[in-house]
Motif scaffolding. Sequence first.
Motif, PDB file in Angstrom:
ATOM      1  N   THR A  68       0.820  -1.213   0.000  1.00 50.49           N
ATOM      2  CA  THR A  68       0.000   0.000   0.000  1.00 50.49           C
ATOM      3  C   THR A  68       0.852   1.260   0.000  1.00 50.49           C
ATOM      4  OG1 THR A  68      -0.195  -0.149   2.407  1.00 50.49           O
ATOM      5  CG2 THR A  68      -1.951  -1.139   1.090  1.00 50.49           C
ATOM      6  N   ASP A  69       1.991   1.244   0.681  1.00 49.01           N
ATOM      7  CA  ASP A  69       2.877   2.406   0.633  1.00 49.01           C
ATOM      8  C   ASP A  69       4.099   2.167   1.501  1.00 49.01           C
ATOM      9  OD1 ASP A  69       3.737   5.220   0.155  1.00 49.01           O
ATOM     10  OD2 ASP A  69       1.650   5.443  -0.432  1.00 49.01           O
ATOM     11  N   ARG A  70       5.021   3.103   1.410  1.00 51.05           N
ATOM     12  CA  ARG A  70       6.183   3.079   2.296  1.00 51.05           C
ATOM     13  C   ARG A  70       5.743   3.484   3.701  1.00 51.05           C
ATOM     14  NH1 ARG A  70      10.666   0.616   1.948  1.00 51.05           N
ATOM     15  NH2 ARG A  70      11.796   2.256   3.054  1.00 51.05           N
ATOM     16  N   LYS A  71       6.231   2.757   4.695  1.00 54.23           N
ATOM     17  CA  LYS A  71       5.865   3.047   6.082  1.00 54.23           C
ATOM     18  C   LYS A  71       6.186   4.489   6.447  1.00 54.23           C
ATOM     19  CE  LYS A  71       6.687   1.138  10.739  1.00 54.23           C
ATOM     20  NZ  LYS A  71       7.400   0.058  11.478  1.00 54.23           N
ATOM     21  N   LYS A  72       7.339   4.982   5.990  1.00 56.26           N
ATOM     22  CA  LYS A  72       7.760   6.327   6.349  1.00 56.26           C
ATOM     23  C   LYS A  72       7.190   7.398   5.426  1.00 56.26           C
ATOM     24  CE  LYS A  72      12.148   4.816   8.426  1.00 56.26           C
ATOM     25  NZ  LYS A  72      13.629   4.902   8.349  1.00 56.26           N
ATOM     26  N   GLU A  73       6.490   6.985   4.360  1.00 57.48           N
ATOM     27  CA  GLU A  73       5.997   7.960   3.403  1.00 57.48           C
ATOM     28  C   GLU A  73       4.483   8.128   3.440  1.00 57.48           C
ATOM     29  OE1 GLU A  73       7.607   6.904  -0.386  1.00 57.48           O
ATOM     30  OE2 GLU A  73       9.667   7.277   0.229  1.00 57.48           O
ATOM     31  N   LEU A  74       3.795   7.347   4.283  1.00 57.55           N
ATOM     32  CA  LEU A  74       2.362   7.547   4.431  1.00 57.55           C
ATOM     33  C   LEU A  74       2.084   8.958   4.933  1.00 57.55           C
ATOM     34  CD1 LEU A  74       1.146   4.198   6.053  1.00 57.55           C
ATOM     35  CD2 LEU A  74       0.583   5.039   3.778  1.00 57.55           C
TER      36      LEU A  74
ATOM     37  N   SER B 208      -3.772  16.408   9.182  1.00 56.01           N
ATOM     38  CA  SER B 208      -3.975  16.992  10.506  1.00 56.01           C
ATOM     39  C   SER B 208      -5.245  16.464  11.157  1.00 56.01           C
ATOM     40  CB  SER B 208      -4.024  18.522  10.409  1.00 56.01           C
ATOM     41  OG  SER B 208      -5.054  18.932   9.527  1.00 56.01           O
ATOM     42  N   GLY B 209      -6.117  15.859  10.351  1.00 58.35           N
ATOM     43  CA  GLY B 209      -7.321  15.232  10.899  1.00 58.35           C
ATOM     44  C   GLY B 209      -7.108  13.803  11.332  1.00 58.35           C
ATOM     45  N   GLY B 210      -5.852  13.314  11.224  1.00 62.31           N
ATOM     46  CA  GLY B 210      -5.536  11.967  11.696  1.00 62.31           C
ATOM     47  C   GLY B 210      -5.783  10.865  10.683  1.00 62.31           C
TER      48      GLY B 210
ATOM     49  N   ASP C 236       1.174  15.777   4.505  1.00 66.47           N
ATOM     50  CA  ASP C 236       1.491  15.306   5.851  1.00 66.47           C
ATOM     51  C   ASP C 236       1.341  16.449   6.861  1.00 66.47           C
ATOM     52  OD1 ASP C 236       2.298  13.077   7.449  1.00 66.47           O
ATOM     53  OD2 ASP C 236       4.215  14.089   7.768  1.00 66.47           O
ATOM     54  N   ARG C 237       0.526  16.203   7.901  1.00 63.96           N
ATOM     55  CA  ARG C 237       0.226  17.169   8.965  1.00 63.96           C
ATOM     56  C   ARG C 237      -0.479  18.422   8.431  1.00 63.96           C
ATOM     57  NH1 ARG C 237       5.264  15.330   9.903  1.00 63.96           N
ATOM     58  NH2 ARG C 237       6.250  17.257   9.155  1.00 63.96           N
ATOM     59  N   ARG C 238      -1.036  18.323   7.239  1.00 64.74           N
ATOM     60  CA  ARG C 238      -1.839  19.398   6.666  1.00 64.74           C
ATOM     61  C   ARG C 238      -3.317  18.977   6.748  1.00 64.74           C
ATOM     62  NH1 ARG C 238       1.594  23.865   5.131  1.00 64.74           N
ATOM     63  NH2 ARG C 238       3.338  23.079   3.877  1.00 64.74           N
ATOM     64  N   ASN C 239      -4.216  19.925   6.489  1.00 66.13           N
ATOM     65  CA  ASN C 239      -5.633  19.574   6.610  1.00 66.13           C
ATOM     66  C   ASN C 239      -6.249  19.064   5.312  1.00 66.13           C
ATOM     67  OD1 ASN C 239      -5.306  22.119   5.558  1.00 66.13           O
ATOM     68  ND2 ASN C 239      -7.119  23.003   6.521  1.00 66.13           N
ATOM     69  N   TYR C 240      -5.495  19.039   4.219  1.00 70.77           N
ATOM     70  CA  TYR C 240      -5.952  18.380   3.002  1.00 70.77           C
ATOM     71  C   TYR C 240      -4.737  18.119   2.111  1.00 70.77           C
ATOM     72  CZ  TYR C 240      -5.955  23.319   1.513  1.00 70.77           C
ATOM     73  OH  TYR C 240      -5.628  24.633   1.284  1.00 70.77           O
TER      74      TYR C 240
END
Length: 598
Positions: free
Chosen positions: A457-463, A467-469, A496-500
């Motif tokens: 599904t993806d790289r563990k470190k690249e998922l 900001s909504g979890g 990552d850590r953004r809202n969209y």
Amino acid sequence: MSSIPSLLRDRIAATPDAEAYRTPSHDGWTSLSWREVGERVRRLALGLAEIGAGPGTRVAILSSTRLEWILADLAVLSTGAATTTIYPSNTAAESAFIVTDSGSTIVIAEDDDQVAKLRSVQKELPDVTRVVVIDGTPSDDGWVVPLGSLDGGGSEGGEGGDGGDGGDYDAMVDAIAQDDLATLIYTSGTTGRPKGVELTHDNWLYAGAAVRELDLISGDDLHFLWLPLSHSFGKLLQVVMIDIGVPTAVDGRLDRIAENLGALRPTFMAAAPRIFEKIHNTVAATVQREGGAKLRIFGWARRTGLRVVRARQRGVAVPLTTRVEYALADRLVFAKLRERFGGRIRFFISGSAPLSRDIAEFFDAAGLTILEGYGLTETSAGSFLNRPETVKFGTVGPPLPGTRVRIADDGEVLVGGRGVMRGYHGLPEETAAALEDGWLHTGDIGELDPEGRLSITDRKKELIKTSGGKYVAPTYLEGRIKAACPYVSHVFVHGDRRNYCTALVTLDMDVVRPWAEAEGLPAEAEALREHPRMREEVAKAVDQVNAGEAGYATVKKFAILSEDFTVESGELTPSLKIRRKVVEERHGAVLDAFYDGA
């Protein structure tokens, strides 16, 4: 057998006069038999031994994919030394790091340009005693010598003890143990400092035997090899072809791939997904530009083919009317596409990065099935592979015979077996962390279906974690957008850590330019990227992909960049993966602007 050179010796004994390699020449292609390969490897090995190659030493190869790369590698291994691989696109500083970190004392360089690169950092290479140049000029100081001066070493007696130096050669080969180091490959890495992956002769012997057990290919096939031999995927193919005795046409020039496919008429070829994306986008853009009846027929044929492919994937019968339509679609469209690739392709193999399901379905509809596989440098490149009779798109297939797999509690894919590396060169702590509990921790997130096929599904470190979890797999979205728009070269999804989520898009100007000129649009990326027509084409693809995703996984905004991501710019690894941190840093202002006021 205990080593790759002994595997070669067995191959020569079994089929001495069969074709081994085919290489470009001034009037077409020239073939070498396995016997001729053995003679050249023996002479070159003896020449390398005379200048210091031997057990416990490392010899670096800095060259593009060509016959001499393979011969040099086999010769290095025959001395008992190990090969360190360096991409020809690596900078002087990167090359110096690999040479010094690996402890290589001899470097085999392709040409004067690569020698100049080494000369510029010669002070950082105090342990390098000789540079052997394949196509280049020897130096007055003796540091640079031509490959031909080594290839001519020894007698002209037959290989393997037929006279002359054969006994010395055989003694070197017989002294190599299975657990001896064969290859040091430095992971290009999407982040952080490259690590040297130590792969033994036994690692490669396992990989070759595992593919042989699948009974996919034989000596009746013709393999076309263009992949970088500096990469583990290319090296795996090299060993597999020796093990099975498959003739291989070798030409690493990317701009000749399409031409070579038509001329050589191979039966299979391996590639990274970017090559299949490029082929798909070129075909799609061409018919769109032609328009009219050709576009309508292509669209109908594609829809018909996809109905057939998806029915087969579900395991349901294809209705008679659809079969009749598909036969007509094949005659009008797909047969012509197959002919462009020589007309004999039995399958393609895809590895190195995720393959979009949309691309896989298109090629399968055209009768050009792509078998997606999966592996890491740390697993000798090959761990999983789809089989022709049970191919399942969206998966990388079941494990190769002898490879073990399990999924950790956090979803990480763990791999075990003979193909797993010995460790990272000079990095005991990193080795212990990667090989915890006897399993290689791949860093990839995946799952197994009831038939044992793996989906990554993806790289563990690249998922991406918004900001909504919510977790988002960027490479999945990137692959789908690329497949939906033929004018797109690369897509970088951010959030990552953004809202969209947002995206950076680059254009494939080889495909875009003919379309733009036909439409009366600017033919340069800088002027084209903000043009409403260009943005409309990309927006249609983004909207199409968004329609099938949850709200949190949709791309809300995008920007088209004026320049493509390249290896030379540092935004791609040599195996064509996006270096995500580099892209984020280089285009940080654009990415930040997406969220102004949000």
